[in-house]
Structures are given as C-alpha cells and as structure tokens.
Design an enzyme around this catalytic site. Sequence first.
Site, short mmCIF file in Angstrom:
data_model
loop_
_atom_site.label_atom_id
_atom_site.label_comp_id
_atom_site.label_asym_id
_atom_site.label_seq_id
_atom_site.Cartn_x
_atom_site.Cartn_y
_atom_site.Cartn_z
N LYS A 185 20.26 10.12 32.30
CA LYS A 185 19.39 9.04 32.79
C LYS A 185 20.06 8.27 33.92
O LYS A 185 19.46 8.04 34.98
CB LYS A 185 19.03 8.07 31.64
N ARG B 215 14.22 1.31 23.65
CA ARG B 215 14.96 2.22 22.78
C ARG B 215 14.44 2.18 21.35
O ARG B 215 14.92 2.91 20.50
CB ARG B 215 16.41 1.75 22.75
N ARG C 21 32.85 12.60 31.12
CA ARG C 21 32.20 11.57 31.95
C ARG C 21 33.21 10.55 32.48
O ARG C 21 34.10 10.13 31.77
CB ARG C 21 31.13 10.83 31.14
N ARG D 62 34.35 5.42 29.44
CA ARG D 62 33.71 4.38 28.63
C ARG D 62 34.25 4.36 27.21
O ARG D 62 34.52 5.42 26.63
CB ARG D 62 32.19 4.62 28.62
N ARG E 4 25.88 7.60 18.08
CA ARG E 4 24.81 7.19 19.00
C ARG E 4 23.68 8.22 18.99
O ARG E 4 22.51 7.87 19.08
CB ARG E 4 25.38 7.02 20.42
P1 AP5 Z 1 24.71 10.03 32.34
O1 AP5 Z 1 23.84 10.08 33.53
O2 AP5 Z 1 25.78 9.01 32.28
O3 AP5 Z 1 23.82 9.97 31.00
P2 AP5 Z 1 22.97 8.77 30.42
O4 AP5 Z 1 21.73 9.39 29.87
O5 AP5 Z 1 22.79 7.67 31.41
O6 AP5 Z 1 23.95 8.33 29.25
P3 AP5 Z 1 24.42 6.91 28.72
O7 AP5 Z 1 25.57 7.16 27.79
O8 AP5 Z 1 24.67 5.96 29.82
O9 AP5 Z 1 23.21 6.51 27.89
P4 AP5 Z 1 23.16 5.63 26.72
O10 AP5 Z 1 21.71 5.54 26.65
O11 AP5 Z 1 23.76 5.96 25.43
O12 AP5 Z 1 24.09 4.39 27.12
P5 AP5 Z 1 23.75 2.95 27.62
O13 AP5 Z 1 24.75 2.57 28.61
O14 AP5 Z 1 22.30 2.85 27.96
O15 AP5 Z 1 25.33 11.50 32.14
C1 AP5 Z 1 26.30 11.80 31.14
C2 AP5 Z 1 27.36 12.76 31.71
O16 AP5 Z 1 26.73 14.02 31.99
C3 AP5 Z 1 27.97 12.30 33.05
O17 AP5 Z 1 29.31 12.68 33.07
C4 AP5 Z 1 27.16 13.07 34.11
O18 AP5 Z 1 27.92 13.31 35.30
C5 AP5 Z 1 26.85 14.36 33.37
N1 AP5 Z 1 25.56 14.93 33.76
C6 AP5 Z 1 24.41 14.25 34.03
N2 AP5 Z 1 23.41 15.12 34.30
C7 AP5 Z 1 23.95 16.37 34.19
C8 AP5 Z 1 23.42 17.68 34.35
N3 AP5 Z 1 22.14 17.87 34.68
N4 AP5 Z 1 24.26 18.73 34.16
C9 AP5 Z 1 25.57 18.53 33.82
N5 AP5 Z 1 26.12 17.31 33.67
C10 AP5 Z 1 25.33 16.24 33.84
O19 AP5 Z 1 23.95 2.11 26.28
C11 AP5 Z 1 25.22 1.85 25.74
C12 AP5 Z 1 25.07 0.96 24.50
O20 AP5 Z 1 24.45 -0.30 24.88
C13 AP5 Z 1 24.17 1.49 23.38
O21 AP5 Z 1 24.87 2.37 22.53
C14 AP5 Z 1 23.73 0.18 22.70
O22 AP5 Z 1 24.74 -0.32 21.87
C15 AP5 Z 1 23.57 -0.79 23.86
N6 AP5 Z 1 22.19 -0.79 24.40
C16 AP5 Z 1 21.81 -0.42 25.68
N7 AP5 Z 1 20.49 -0.53 25.83
C17 AP5 Z 1 20.00 -0.98 24.62
C18 AP5 Z 1 18.68 -1.26 24.14
N8 AP5 Z 1 17.60 -1.10 24.93
N9 AP5 Z 1 18.54 -1.68 22.87
C19 AP5 Z 1 19.63 -1.86 22.06
N10 AP5 Z 1 20.91 -1.59 22.45
C20 AP5 Z 1 21.08 -1.16 23.72
#
Ligand code: AP5
Length: 214
Positions: free
Chosen positions: A13, A88, A123, A156, A167
């Site tokens: 994402k 989410r 990552r 991270r 997660r």
């Molecule tokens: P990346 O693009 O970083 O993936 P992502 O889907 O953005 O993953 P996140 O870990 O950021 O999502 P998340 O939803 O868990 O975390 P968030 O920060 O929102 O890609 C991942 C890796 O793969 C990278 O190395 C990239 O280069 C590689 N890649 C990408 N595409 C690829 C492809 N096509 N092929 C190969 N490699 C590829 O949330 C963190 C925490 O915050 C949560 O756990 C929670 O505690 C809190 N939080 C955030 N939002 C909320 C909410 N709405 N409600 C409650 N708690 C929340």
Amino acid sequence: MRIILLGAPGAGKGTQAQFLMNKYGIPQISTGDMLRAAIKEGSALGLAAKQVMDAGQLVSDDLIIGLVKERISKEDCAKGFLLDGFPRTIPQADAMKANGVVVDHVIEFDVPDDVIVERMSGRRVHPASGRVYHVSYNPPKVEGKDDLTGEDLVIREDDKEETVRKRLGIYHEQTELLVGYYRQEAEQGRTQYHHMMGTLPVEQVSAQLEALLG
Ligand code: AP5
C-alpha cells in the site's frame, strides 16, 4: 479522487501510495506514518500509540477516527486523497460513511501471508517522507540511503517476524471484513472496487493502477 488502499501489512500500500501521489498530485494519508510521527514527537498521542503498535495491535478506533477526520479537513485534501492504512475496522469505515465521506475507488492488494513475511524482512523505510524500499525487490540507488535526500533508511520496529505474524492475524480477523463491506458498497453503486494481485513486481502493479485510474 478519493481512494482507499486496502490490504494486509506489507501488501504494498505504501509503495503504491507514493506512485499514485506523484502521478495524481493528491496527498497520501498514512495513519501508520502519522502515528510514527507522533511517537517521534513524544506527543500524548504518540505515547498512547507506541506500546500498541510495537505489539502489532490496532490503536483504538476513536483515536484514529479523530486523527483522520482532522487530516482530511485540511486544504490539501480538497481535490482528493489516498487513504493508506485506514479504515482498518468496520467501525472506522462506518464512521467515514456517517461523516459523508464518499470514496471513489477501493483498491485491494492481495498477497499471501508467506510472501508478506519474506518481504517485511527486507523492508527499509525513510521515516521523514514515508518512502519505502526493499533490499532486493525495490532497492535504493545507494545501499541504506534514501534516493532523494541521501538520509539513512531504517528498519521498522514492528517488522520482526513475530510481530508481522501478529499483525497478519489481526488483519484476517478485523480488516479483511472490509473486503466484503466495500464489495457490497460497490454493488450498491457507492464506490468502485478493484482487486489487484499484489504479488506482481512493483512496476507492474503501478502500471495496472495507472490503467485502472486513467
Ligand atoms: P509496503 O509498501 O511498505 O507495504 P504496506 O502495505 O504499506 O505495509 P505496512 O506495513 O506499512 O502496512 P501496515 O498496514 O501494517 O502498517 P501501518 O504503517 O499502516 O511494502 C512492504 C515491503 O514490500 C517493502 O519493502 C516494499 O519495498 C516491498 N514491496 C512492495 N510492493 C512489492 C511488490 N509488488 N513486489 C515485491 N516487493 C514489494 O500501521 C502500523 C501500525 O499502526 C499498525 O500495526 C497499528 O498498530 C497502527 N495503525 C495504523 N493505522 C491504524 C488504523 N487505521 N487503526 C488502528 N491502528 C492503526
């Protein structure tokens, strides 16, 4: 253009949000990045969120809904925005609907859990901008450095395998319900729902998004 990017942690994402933001000139609203910035500032919000995030749990709906509501009321969101990591849970999606926020596109990135665990181990992120890299699949030009600023990339806290699996469990229990929720919204003509294979290489996923959104 108001877009929701939906998918498991590590589904890509944030990576595609950077592409869409540059392509369409609309801001990326990443609730994860906002919470990490609050932790860095040491604000009350950051203090409340840190333990929860490090444990791989979800921050409370009330807290997140307030944060997003305030963010999307800002001027730079007038022409649209990309929601990355929100909603989410069903209550988060309901709150958005109750506030009259119409979503044009919901884009689901489908990636199996084992691929995700492997991706997260490689990552690297640039915290200030939200730019995301992978040591093999999407490497920076210079190892360990951000392409635009040359600043250090970091791993991270919540990318340890044990936390990633936690997660993923929460994703399947709570967030995946939104697939059905938004498919139903699409059937009723309130949004457009798109399913994408997030296992394709980064550039191919971007090309498909471009074809889809025009
Ligand atoms: P990346 O693009 O970083 O993936 P992502 O889907 O953005 O993953 P996140 O870990 O950021 O999502 P998340 O939803 O868990 O975390 P968030 O920060 O929102 O890609 C991942 C890796 O793969 C990278 O190395 C990239 O280069 C590689 N890649 C990408 N595409 C690829 C492809 N096509 N092929 C190969 N490699 C590829 O949330 C963190 C925490 O915050 C949560 O756990 C929670 O505690 C809190 N939080 C955030 N939002 C909320 C909410 N709405 N409600 C409650 N708690 C929340």
